[in-house]
Design a protein around this motif. Structure first.
Motif, PDB file in Angstrom:
ATOM      1  N   THR A  39     -59.148  10.263 -23.749  1.00 29.24           N
ATOM      2  CA  THR A  39     -58.485   9.813 -22.524  1.00 29.24           C
ATOM      3  C   THR A  39     -57.883  10.850 -22.090  1.00 29.24           C
ATOM      4  O   THR A  39     -57.530  10.325 -20.642  1.00 29.24           O
ATOM      5  CB  THR A  39     -58.294   8.096 -23.022  1.00 29.24           C
ATOM      6  N   TRP A  66     -55.255   3.404 -22.422  1.00 27.30           N
ATOM      7  CA  TRP A  66     -56.773   2.968 -23.412  1.00 27.30           C
ATOM      8  C   TRP A  66     -56.455   2.202 -23.948  1.00 27.30           C
ATOM      9  O   TRP A  66     -57.727   1.142 -24.310  1.00 27.30           O
ATOM     10  CB  TRP A  66     -56.911   4.910 -24.187  1.00 27.30           C
ATOM     11  N   ASN A 116     -59.111  -1.760 -15.084  1.00 25.85           N
ATOM     12  CA  ASN A 116     -58.426  -1.416 -14.819  1.00 25.85           C
ATOM     13  C   ASN A 116     -57.754  -0.839 -13.022  1.00 25.85           C
ATOM     14  O   ASN A 116     -58.536   0.570 -12.514  1.00 25.85           O
ATOM     15  CB  ASN A 116     -57.346  -0.770 -15.511  1.00 25.85           C
ATOM     16  N   ALA A 136     -62.508   4.922 -16.952  1.00 21.44           N
ATOM     17  CA  ALA A 136     -61.254   5.372 -16.084  1.00 21.44           C
ATOM     18  C   ALA A 136     -61.009   5.990 -15.123  1.00 21.44           C
ATOM     19  O   ALA A 136     -61.680   5.192 -13.998  1.00 21.44           O
ATOM     20  CB  ALA A 136     -60.246   6.074 -18.083  1.00 21.44           C
ATOM     21  N   ASP A 137     -60.626   7.155 -15.095  1.00 27.24           N
ATOM     22  CA  ASP A 137     -59.911   7.796 -14.008  1.00 27.24           C
ATOM     23  C   ASP A 137     -62.052   9.204 -13.591  1.00 27.24           C
ATOM     24  O   ASP A 137     -61.768  10.036 -12.620  1.00 27.24           O
ATOM     25  CB  ASP A 137     -58.781   8.551 -13.586  1.00 27.24           C
ATOM     26  N   SER A 189     -55.773  -1.099 -22.538  1.00 21.65           N
ATOM     27  CA  SER A 189     -56.505  -2.311 -21.456  1.00 21.65           C
ATOM     28  C   SER A 189     -57.472  -2.573 -21.971  1.00 21.65           C
ATOM     29  O   SER A 189     -58.637  -2.196 -22.205  1.00 21.65           O
ATOM     30  CB  SER A 189     -56.487  -1.715 -19.793  1.00 21.65           C
ATOM     31  N   ASN A 233     -53.712   7.711 -21.074  1.00 20.49           N
ATOM     32  CA  ASN A 233     -53.889   6.844 -20.493  1.00 20.49           C
ATOM     33  C   ASN A 233     -54.198   5.035 -20.494  1.00 20.49           C
ATOM     34  O   ASN A 233     -55.766   5.836 -19.407  1.00 20.49           O
ATOM     35  CB  ASN A 233     -55.948   7.743 -19.906  1.00 20.49           C
ATOM     36  N   GLU A 271     -64.887   0.365 -14.335  1.00 19.49           N
ATOM     37  CA  GLU A 271     -64.351   0.369 -15.047  1.00 19.49           C
ATOM     38  C   GLU A 271     -62.989  -1.070 -14.123  1.00 19.49           C
ATOM     39  O   GLU A 271     -63.234  -1.116 -12.996  1.00 19.49           O
ATOM     40  CB  GLU A 271     -62.960   1.743 -13.974  1.00 19.49           C
ATOM     41  N   GLY A 308     -66.037   1.167 -18.987  1.00 21.00           N
ATOM     42  CA  GLY A 308     -64.953   1.491 -19.456  1.00 21.00           C
ATOM     43  C   GLY A 308     -64.667   3.123 -18.790  1.00 21.00           C
ATOM     44  O   GLY A 308     -64.405   3.816 -19.540  1.00 21.00           O
ATOM     45  N   ASN A 319     -63.036  10.454 -16.775  1.00 23.66           N
ATOM     46  CA  ASN A 319     -63.038  11.800 -17.390  1.00 23.66           C
ATOM     47  C   ASN A 319     -64.242  11.925 -18.228  1.00 23.66           C
ATOM     48  O   ASN A 319     -64.916  13.397 -18.329  1.00 23.66           O
ATOM     49  CB  ASN A 319     -61.675  11.501 -18.758  1.00 23.66           C
ATOM     50  N   PHE A 321     -57.345   3.152 -11.534  1.00 25.49           N
ATOM     51  CA  PHE A 321     -57.744   4.152 -12.000  1.00 25.49           C
ATOM     52  C   PHE A 321     -58.798   3.586 -10.705  1.00 25.49           C
ATOM     53  O   PHE A 321     -59.801   4.481  -9.875  1.00 25.49           O
ATOM     54  CB  PHE A 321     -58.599   3.848 -12.689  1.00 25.49           C
TER      55      PHE A 321
END
Length: 291
Positions: free
Chosen positions: A290, A181, A134, A102-103, A183, A179, A132, A100, A105, A137
């Motif tokens: 996030t 979060w 999604n 994300a971008d 999903s 962000n 990730e 998970g 972070n 990202f």
């Protein structure tokens, strides 16, 4: 000169010391006393959680009532397999596995010492696996692989689970300030439902296999798990996996159990957590920032 040469100990004890320095800065006299007894490897559990950032402790997402509609698990638990090839690497390092991501972070927080002093990693080295699902990202994670081409491995449009295959991943398109979060693999997630059940096809990566093939006993292995309910399905399987013993610290954000696709009960989840702790996995309270 190497740590082993300075202390005149064998390589096994040297690795144990390096791991101890990253895990918890125990008094030096205690380390030498343990060396004399040959017990370093069994005495490096933390007495205080010095490397857990204060912003991660004792917090969870507050979520509204989860709808009854729920996707089923896309595949069955695969805890072990003779076809998995153990890592052949011999030089230990920190391994940061971000489920998970994300971008990126949390990875950036890792580099900023929020998960422990990076300078104290075994052999002074680290490597990261960023998972990730999604597609939002893909670009920022790709920038990280460009910046760290040999040390960062991105698995984009890929969801962490305990088996392999393809499945639907449901998107949160409404939580812009957080962000996106919410999903999730679970179609029952309220943010997913508020977003109209939009979904994309993703690949599944098996954490148990990833651990087996990418980490070694000398590593300091951190797994950050923020996967919007899939932890309820993964944890019982992880507790059965031989490779779970390779994890030193599991940073797991726990979401409502009603998001479980296999219907894991509270007692089953807690039993899996305790089984992992018994095997030496440290599981502090954790909340994934996030923003």
């Amino acid at each position: 000169s190497s740590l082993a040469q300075v202390l005149n100990v064998d390589r096994r004890h040297s690795l144990a010391l390096e791991r101890a320095l990253f895990r918890d800065m125990a008094p030096v006299k205690s380390i030498f006393a343990l060396l004399a007894l040959g017990q370093v490897a069994t005495a490096v559990k933390p007495t205080t959680n010095k490397f857990l950032g204060a912003q991660h402790v004792n917090a969870t997402h507050t979520m509204v009532e989860v709808a009854k509609t729920q996707a089923t698990a896309p595949c069955q638990c695969e805890a072990n397999s003779p076809s998995w090839v153990p890592a052949a690497r011999t030089v230990p390092k920190c391994i940061f596995i971000d489920l998970g991501a994300a971008d990126g972070n949390s990875f950036n927080a890792f580099l900023a010492n929020s998960f422990g002093p990076v300078a104290n990693c075994p052999s002074g080295k680290w490597e990261a696996y960023l998972v990730e699902a999604n597609p939002r990202f893909v670009q920022p994670l790709g920038q990280l692989t460009t910046k760290y081409p040999t040390d960062v491995h991105v698995m984009a449009t890929t969801a962490a689970f305990d088996c392999e295959g393809k499945t639907s991943f449901y998107l949160d398109t409404t939580s812009v300030q957080h962000n996106f979060w919410g999903s999730s693999l679970s179609s029952a997630h309220p943010d997913v439902q508020k977003s109209g059940m939009q979904h994309v096809d993703v690949t599944l990566v098996n954490l148990n296999r990833l651990l087996k093939e990418k980490t070694i006993p000398g590593d300091w292995v951190m797994v950050k798990m923020d996967i919007e309910g899939a932890e309820w399905d993964m944890l019982p399987c992880l507790a059965k996996a031989d490779s779970a013993s390779l994890i030193d610290r599991l940073y797991m954000e726990v979401h409502p159990g009603s998001l479980s696709m296999r219907g894991t009960s509270d007692p089953e989840f807690l039993a899996a957590k305790e089984a992992l702790k018994t095997r030496g996995v440290d599981i502090p309270d954790y909340f994934s920032n996030t923003l």
